[in-house]
Design an enzyme around this catalytic site. Structure first.
Site, PDB file in Angstrom:
ATOM      1  N   ARG A  75       0.788  -1.241   0.000  1.00 18.50           N
ATOM      2  CA  ARG A  75       0.000   0.000   0.000  1.00 18.50           C
ATOM      3  C   ARG A  75       0.815   1.284   0.000  1.00 18.50           C
ATOM      4  O   ARG A  75       0.300   2.319   0.440  1.00 18.50           O
ATOM      5  CB  ARG A  75      -0.950   0.037   1.212  1.00 18.50           C
ATOM      6  CG  ARG A  75      -1.879  -1.157   1.371  1.00 18.50           C
ATOM      7  CD  ARG A  75      -2.945  -1.164   0.312  1.00 18.50           C
ATOM      8  NE  ARG A  75      -3.995  -2.128   0.617  1.00 18.50           N
ATOM      9  CZ  ARG A  75      -4.552  -2.920  -0.319  1.00 18.50           C
ATOM     10  NH1 ARG A  75      -4.160  -2.850  -1.573  1.00 18.50           N
ATOM     11  NH2 ARG A  75      -5.522  -3.740   0.019  1.00 18.50           N
ATOM     12  N   ASN A 106      -1.029  -1.962  -7.654  1.00 22.58           N
ATOM     13  CA  ASN A 106      -2.300  -1.209  -7.566  1.00 22.58           C
ATOM     14  C   ASN A 106      -2.232  -0.190  -6.438  1.00 22.58           C
ATOM     15  O   ASN A 106      -3.036  -0.186  -5.524  1.00 22.58           O
ATOM     16  CB  ASN A 106      -3.493  -2.158  -7.394  1.00 22.58           C
ATOM     17  CG  ASN A 106      -3.405  -3.030  -6.153  1.00 22.58           C
ATOM     18  OD1 ASN A 106      -2.318  -3.313  -5.660  1.00 22.58           O
ATOM     19  ND2 ASN A 106      -4.542  -3.466  -5.651  1.00 22.58           N
ATOM     20  N   HIS A 190      -4.337 -11.403 -12.413  1.00 22.07           N
ATOM     21  CA  HIS A 190      -5.586 -11.536 -11.658  1.00 22.07           C
ATOM     22  C   HIS A 190      -6.627 -12.020 -12.664  1.00 22.07           C
ATOM     23  O   HIS A 190      -7.062 -11.254 -13.530  1.00 22.07           O
ATOM     24  CB  HIS A 190      -5.996 -10.197 -11.025  1.00 22.07           C
ATOM     25  CG  HIS A 190      -7.293 -10.271 -10.281  1.00 22.07           C
ATOM     26  ND1 HIS A 190      -7.406  -9.990  -8.932  1.00 22.07           N
ATOM     27  CD2 HIS A 190      -8.539 -10.612 -10.677  1.00 22.07           C
ATOM     28  CE1 HIS A 190      -8.659 -10.166  -8.544  1.00 22.07           C
ATOM     29  NE2 HIS A 190      -9.374 -10.533  -9.591  1.00 22.07           N
ATOM     30  N   ASP A 304      -1.428 -12.967  -1.027  1.00 19.87           N
ATOM     31  CA  ASP A 304      -2.282 -11.857  -1.454  1.00 19.87           C
ATOM     32  C   ASP A 304      -2.634 -10.978  -0.248  1.00 19.87           C
ATOM     33  O   ASP A 304      -3.794 -10.640  -0.023  1.00 19.87           O
ATOM     34  CB  ASP A 304      -3.553 -12.350  -2.164  1.00 19.87           C
ATOM     35  CG  ASP A 304      -4.345 -11.193  -2.793  1.00 19.87           C
ATOM     36  OD1 ASP A 304      -3.801 -10.068  -2.872  1.00 19.87           O
ATOM     37  OD2 ASP A 304      -5.505 -11.416  -3.193  1.00 19.87           O
ATOM     38  N   HIS A 308      -6.869  -3.807   4.595  1.00 21.81           N
ATOM     39  CA  HIS A 308      -7.757  -2.636   4.620  1.00 21.81           C
ATOM     40  C   HIS A 308      -8.043  -2.363   6.091  1.00 21.81           C
ATOM     41  O   HIS A 308      -8.027  -3.286   6.917  1.00 21.81           O
ATOM     42  CB  HIS A 308      -9.065  -2.930   3.882  1.00 21.81           C
ATOM     43  CG  HIS A 308      -8.886  -3.184   2.416  1.00 21.81           C
ATOM     44  ND1 HIS A 308      -8.735  -2.172   1.487  1.00 21.81           N
ATOM     45  CD2 HIS A 308      -8.816  -4.335   1.710  1.00 21.81           C
ATOM     46  CE1 HIS A 308      -8.583  -2.699   0.279  1.00 21.81           C
ATOM     47  NE2 HIS A 308      -8.621  -4.016   0.376  1.00 21.81           N
TER      48      HIS A 308
HETATM   49  C1  NCD Z   1      -6.577  -6.812  -3.491  1.00 22.90           C
HETATM   50  C2  NCD Z   1      -6.309  -5.456  -2.850  1.00 22.90           C
HETATM   51  O1  NCD Z   1      -7.024  -5.057  -1.897  1.00 22.90           O
HETATM   52  O2  NCD Z   1      -5.364  -4.782  -3.278  1.00 22.90           O
HETATM   53  N1  NCD Z   1      -7.873  -7.243  -3.083  1.00 22.90           N
HETATM   54  C3  NCD Z   1      -8.337  -8.515  -3.084  1.00 22.90           C
HETATM   55  O3  NCD Z   1      -9.533  -8.690  -2.806  1.00 22.90           O
HETATM   56  N2  NCD Z   1      -7.570  -9.540  -3.348  1.00 22.90           N
HETATM   57  C4  NCD Z   1      -6.447  -6.715  -4.967  1.00 22.90           C
HETATM   58  C5  NCD Z   1      -6.369  -8.061  -5.638  1.00 22.90           C
HETATM   59  O4  NCD Z   1      -5.408  -8.824  -5.418  1.00 22.90           O
HETATM   60  O5  NCD Z   1      -7.250  -8.393  -6.411  1.00 22.90           O
HETATM   61 ZN    ZN Z   2      -3.685  -9.054  -4.704  1.00 23.27          ZN
HETATM   62 ZN    ZN Z   3      -6.035 -10.011  -7.443  1.00 18.80          ZN
END
Ligand code: NCD
Ligand code: ZN
Ligand code: ZN
Length: 446
Positions: A75, A106, A190, A304, A308
């Site tokens: 992040r 991202n 993805h 992954d 949040h």
């Molecule tokens: C990921 C994120 O919050 O960056 N979220 C998720 O649900 N996995 C993005 C992603 O890996 O698709």
């Molecule tokens: Zn991810």
């Molecule tokens: Zn993803």
């Protein structure tokens, strides 16, 4: 324990600095060994008895290679609301036994041009507890060749997800894969096809979310990836079903599964803390995925790690963001399954350490000469239920509250201790790495 190359006279390059003794996973079983570590932090040699330097004996504990996590979201940059940053996320990784993490693009702003990539690399310097590999966002609109000269890999989003709105169509995907095949970097995808989403469905809980973004969406996206350009290093992220495993396996395409898809189902919790893309699946599907993992049919494990804030996850389900944290708990949760004799240690180490490191072209993930001394020490008697109160991820919660876990007691990065008695004691000496696709035997140390 002596610290290689920190104080006093520097021995000549390659001299043995210290010796780690204990039981280690070598040649498919636990054997008593002594691991000689040189003053650059590389494994010099492994044998029954090593001499010529001080020993650190871990007794009955087990020495394992540290893990490589192909998929995290630290992040940064991420705006004021970011629930993690490179400093906090990398300490969480270190405590979880992850020594190298692939950080996804991202971000806010996204890593879509060389300047954004250079900015992110600068943020890693002097602030990361572990090494990071930085993915760039792949799109036909991005300067792919210029990105490739600095990136550690590319990420393609075939569906909208956190921070991603625009996605390539079918023809665009084929052209993108073709362009990327010349750039010789690992490419992670993805894989969900939004054309198969139930857009009208009102989602109030994880079971609804599974219906909104059903397994068919994943399969349709994966079908676009089954005959890639021959030279492309293609890898599919967070695969959730046995059928996806079967098709990718047949096609010889690399892929990963996450601890949450392996261990949690769409009934594990009612609220948005269990909202993730792709969604958690029904229990039967989860059980099949787990069985495939136990059989060694899933090449890589990746977290992954998508933190949040608890506030964001407390929003009404349809408005809350998708993603769960995981880099700190991936290895500890799976080590607890090994302890419970539900999973072979060799199977776990292949998926969490050896194959991901090899995929990223890194001399890591094996206890063997010519590899960096990135190691963890694990005491299987020392297991405890996970509690968000003791986790270091800045988001402050976990979907695995109360799950049994075996945390590394010690973690070494380049022969230096960064975790001791389960506490972080390291320095932010992690760096940015890029794939080095040369045979291990021919590789000279960094
Ligand atoms: C990921 C994120 O919050 O960056 N979220 C998720 O649900 N996995 C993005 C992603 O890996 O698709
Ligand atoms: Zn991810
Ligand atoms: Zn993803």
């Amino acid at each position: 324990m002596p610290r290689a190359g920190v104080e006093g006279e520097q021995p000549a390059d390659g001299d043995i600095a210290w010796i780690l003794a204990g039981r280690a996973w070598i040649r498919d079983r636990l054997e008593p060994v002594e691991i000689a570590i040189d003053n650059r932090g590389w494994i010099h040699s492994v044998g029954k008895v090593r001499t010529g330097a001080p020993h650190h004996d871990v007794g009955d504990a087990v020495i394992l290679p540290a893990a490589t996590d192909l998929h995290v979201h630290f992040r940064e940059p991420g705006g004021l609301d970011a629930a993690e940053n490179i400093a906090t996320g990398s300490v969480a990784a270190a405590l979880g036994g992850v020594t190298l993490a692939g950080d996804m693009p991202n971000n806010l702003p996204p890593i879509a041009d060389p300047e954004a990539l250079a900015d992110k690399a600068r943020r890693v310097g002097g602030r990361s507890a572990v090494d990071l590999l930085l993915y760039a966002s792949a799109s036909l609109d991005h300067p792919l060749e210029r990105l490739a000269s600095r990136a550690g890999g590319f990420k393609i989003y075939l569906s909208p997800t956190t921070g991603i709105d625009a996605v390539p169509n079918v023809a665009g995907t084929a052209e993108l894969l073709q362009r990327l095949s010349d750039l010789d970097l690992p490419v992670s995808v993805h894989a969900e096809d939004p054309a198969a989403f139930a857009h009208g469905l009102d989602a109030q809980n994880p079971a609804d979310w599974n219906r909104r973004r059903p397994p068919e969406a994943e399969l349709r996206a994966i079908d676009r990836l089954l005959s890639p350009p021959p030279r492309l290093r293609l890898h599919v992220a967070h695969v959730t079903t046995q059928e996806s495993v079967r098709r990718l396996h047949l096609a010889g395409v690399s892929f990963e599964a996450t601890p949450h898809h392996l261990l949690l189902s769409d009934r594990s919790g009612p609220d948005a803390r269990f909202k993730v893309n792709p969604p958690l699946r029904p229990e039967e599907e989860r059980r099949e995925l787990w069985a495939a993992f136990v059989r060694g049919e899933i090449p890589c494990l990746a977290s992954d790690h998508a933190p949040h804030s608890a506030d964001a996850k407390g929003l009404p389900f349809d408005r809350a963001p998708s993603g769960v944290p995981g880099v700190e708990t991936m290895l500890p949760l799976l080590l607890a399954r090994v302890r419970a004799r539900e999973l072979g240690l060799g199977t776990l180490l292949a998926a969490a350490c050896d194959r991901p490191a090899r995929w990223l072209g890194q001399p890591l993930g094996r206890i063997a000469p010519g590899h960096r001394a990135n190691l963890v020490v694990v005491d299987f008697r020392n297991h405890r239920p996970l509690s968000s109160r003791t986790l270091r991820t800045a988001c402050g919660w976990t979907p695995f509250e109360g799950w049994e876990a075996v945390f590394p007691r010690e973690h070494y990065r380049d022969g230096r201790r960064i975790v001791e008695d389960g506490e972080y004691v390291g320095t932010p000496g992690g760096g940015v790495v890029r794939p080095e696709y040369v045979p291990v035997a021919k590789r000279s140390p960094r």
